[in-house]
Design a protein around this motif. Structure first.
Motif, PDB file in Angstrom:
ATOM      1  N   CYS A  68       0.662  -1.553  -0.025  1.00  0.00           N
ATOM      2  CA  CYS A  68      -0.098  -0.171   0.164  1.00  0.00           C
ATOM      3  C   CYS A  68       0.862   1.050   0.076  1.00  0.00           C
ATOM      4  CB  CYS A  68      -0.859   0.173   1.140  1.00  0.00           C
ATOM      5  SG  CYS A  68      -1.995  -1.220   0.960  1.00  0.00           S
ATOM      6  N   ALA A  69       2.566   1.377  -0.281  1.00  0.00           N
ATOM      7  CA  ALA A  69       3.366   1.988   0.125  1.00  0.00           C
ATOM      8  C   ALA A  69       3.005   3.000  -2.113  1.00  0.00           C
ATOM      9  CB  ALA A  69       4.606   2.125  -0.010  1.00  0.00           C
ATOM     10  N   GLY A 101      -1.082  -3.413  -3.610  1.00  0.00           N
ATOM     11  CA  GLY A 101      -1.372  -2.033  -3.140  1.00  0.00           C
ATOM     12  C   GLY A 101      -0.894  -1.184  -3.264  1.00  0.00           C
ATOM     13  N   SER A 102       0.361  -0.883  -3.669  1.00  0.00           N
ATOM     14  CA  SER A 102       1.513  -0.407  -3.907  1.00  0.00           C
ATOM     15  C   SER A 102       1.173   0.626  -5.465  1.00  0.00           C
ATOM     16  CB  SER A 102       3.118  -1.032  -3.695  1.00  0.00           C
ATOM     17  OG  SER A 102       3.246  -1.251  -5.005  1.00  0.00           O
ATOM     18  N   PRO A 129       0.384  -8.910  -7.291  1.00  0.00           N
ATOM     19  CA  PRO A 129      -1.075  -8.866  -7.285  1.00  0.00           C
ATOM     20  C   PRO A 129      -1.539  -7.222  -6.880  1.00  0.00           C
ATOM     21  CG  PRO A 129      -1.043 -11.304  -7.452  1.00  0.00           C
ATOM     22  CD  PRO A 129       0.181 -10.226  -6.544  1.00  0.00           C
ATOM     23  N   GLY A 130      -2.387  -6.306  -7.337  1.00  0.00           N
ATOM     24  CA  GLY A 130      -2.967  -5.643  -6.912  1.00  0.00           C
ATOM     25  C   GLY A 130      -2.039  -4.017  -7.170  1.00  0.00           C
ATOM     26  N   ALA A 131      -1.293  -5.050  -6.791  1.00  0.00           N
ATOM     27  CA  ALA A 131       0.110  -2.879  -7.354  1.00  0.00           C
ATOM     28  C   ALA A 131      -0.001  -2.344  -8.397  1.00  0.00           C
ATOM     29  CB  ALA A 131       1.293  -3.533  -7.477  1.00  0.00           C
ATOM     30  N   GLY A 201      -2.523  -2.120 -13.804  1.00  0.00           N
ATOM     31  CA  GLY A 201      -2.544  -2.097 -11.784  1.00  0.00           C
ATOM     32  C   GLY A 201      -4.187  -1.189 -11.898  1.00  0.00           C
ATOM     33  N   PRO A 202      -5.267  -1.877 -10.620  1.00  0.00           N
ATOM     34  CA  PRO A 202      -6.070  -1.574 -10.550  1.00  0.00           C
ATOM     35  C   PRO A 202      -6.474  -0.073 -10.507  1.00  0.00           C
ATOM     36  CG  PRO A 202      -5.463  -2.946  -8.563  1.00  0.00           C
ATOM     37  CD  PRO A 202      -4.432  -2.804 -10.114  1.00  0.00           C
TER      38      PRO A 202
END
Length: 273
Positions: A68-69, A101-102, A129-131, A201-202
């Protein structure tokens, strides 16, 4: 973690709910500045004492973003590639690992290769995944005002993007005088600046879809000073821009990346371009 003096390193993690630079180090000829080490996103800047690369310079940087960074990485100014008549190794390598999430926004100023210069660039991105990634890779024809238009010896740039164990993108460009004059009409022709823009990415998927639709709706104009194309990739898009003037390409890039301001919490180009 020990520091290899031949490399630079930047690490960003979420600390107490905010992105923070937890490691930042570099050695000559590379400089790594972190004007915003903590906030909604970390801002960092690559540079060098001479403003670019001389013959024999080989630099590398490892970038790691924790879960998440968020990080914005740029350069102080255009990267100059100075004369290299003896063809000594000259280049730069970047490897970035993005946690779940980054977000990494890598948006340097353009590469400017002088006459008789050589430069090799390799950039690899490994996304969990999610980056998400925003990548800008661009270069100009050189010092056109000094009649050094496309006069460098060789420029090679390779970008690879992996999501999990899958390679999502491989983009490789080689401009070499050994294949004929780079500025010839059937090669660069009237164009003086080329840019590659990758969104993956998302977090950027919606903006990528919007940009692709906008580009597809553009009219085809004969002898246009600016040409833009777009291709889809999973959860993103690849844009390519060619322009007769570097300033015009810069304005187009900034316009296409306007959405980045919301992701970073501020406009990183407000006081630069």
């Amino acid at each position: 973690m020990s520091f290899d003096p031949t490399k630079a390193r930047l690490e960003v993690d979420v600390v107490a709910g905010r992105s923070a630079a937890t490691a930042a180090c570099a050695s000559n000829p590379m400089k790594l500045l972190v004007p915003r080490p903590r906030g909604e996103s970390v801002w960092a800047c690559l540079g060098s004492l001479g403003g670019g690369f001389v013959a024999g310079d080989e630099t590398s940087i490892d970038v790691r973003l924790g879960t998440c960074a968020r990080c914005f990485l740029t350069t102080q100014a255009s990267t100059k590639i100075y004369r290299n008549p003896r063809f000594r190794p000259c280049g730069h390598t970047l490897r970035a690992r993005l946690g779940e999430g980054s977000l990494l926004v890598l948006a340097p100023d353009p590469i400017q290769s002088f006459a008789s210069s050589t430069y090799d660039q390799l950039q690899e991105f490994y996304l969990q995944p999610g980056a998400s990634l925003v990548l800008l890779d661009w270069f100009c024809s050189g010092r056109a005002a000094r009649s050094e238009r496309w006069s460098f010896t060789r420029l090679r740039s390779r970008n690879e993007l992996f999501v999990g164990q899958e390679r999502l993108l491989l983009d490789s460009l080689l401009l070499d005088q050994a294949h004929g004059p780079i500025g010839a009409p059937n090669r660069m022709g009237r164009f003086n600046c080329l840019a590659l823009l990758v969104l993956a990415g998302p977090m950027v998927a919606e903006a990528a879809g919007r940009l692709q639709a906008e580009v597809e709706s553009l009219p085809v104009t004969r002898r246009s000073q600016l040409i833009v194309s777009a291709s889809p990739i999973r959860d993103g898009a690849v844009l390519r821009i060619a322009g007769e003037h570097g300033e015009e390409v810069g304005r187009e890039v900034r316009r296409r990346l306007a959405f980045v301001r919301e992701l970073l919490g501020d406009d990183p180009w407000a006081r630069k371009w």
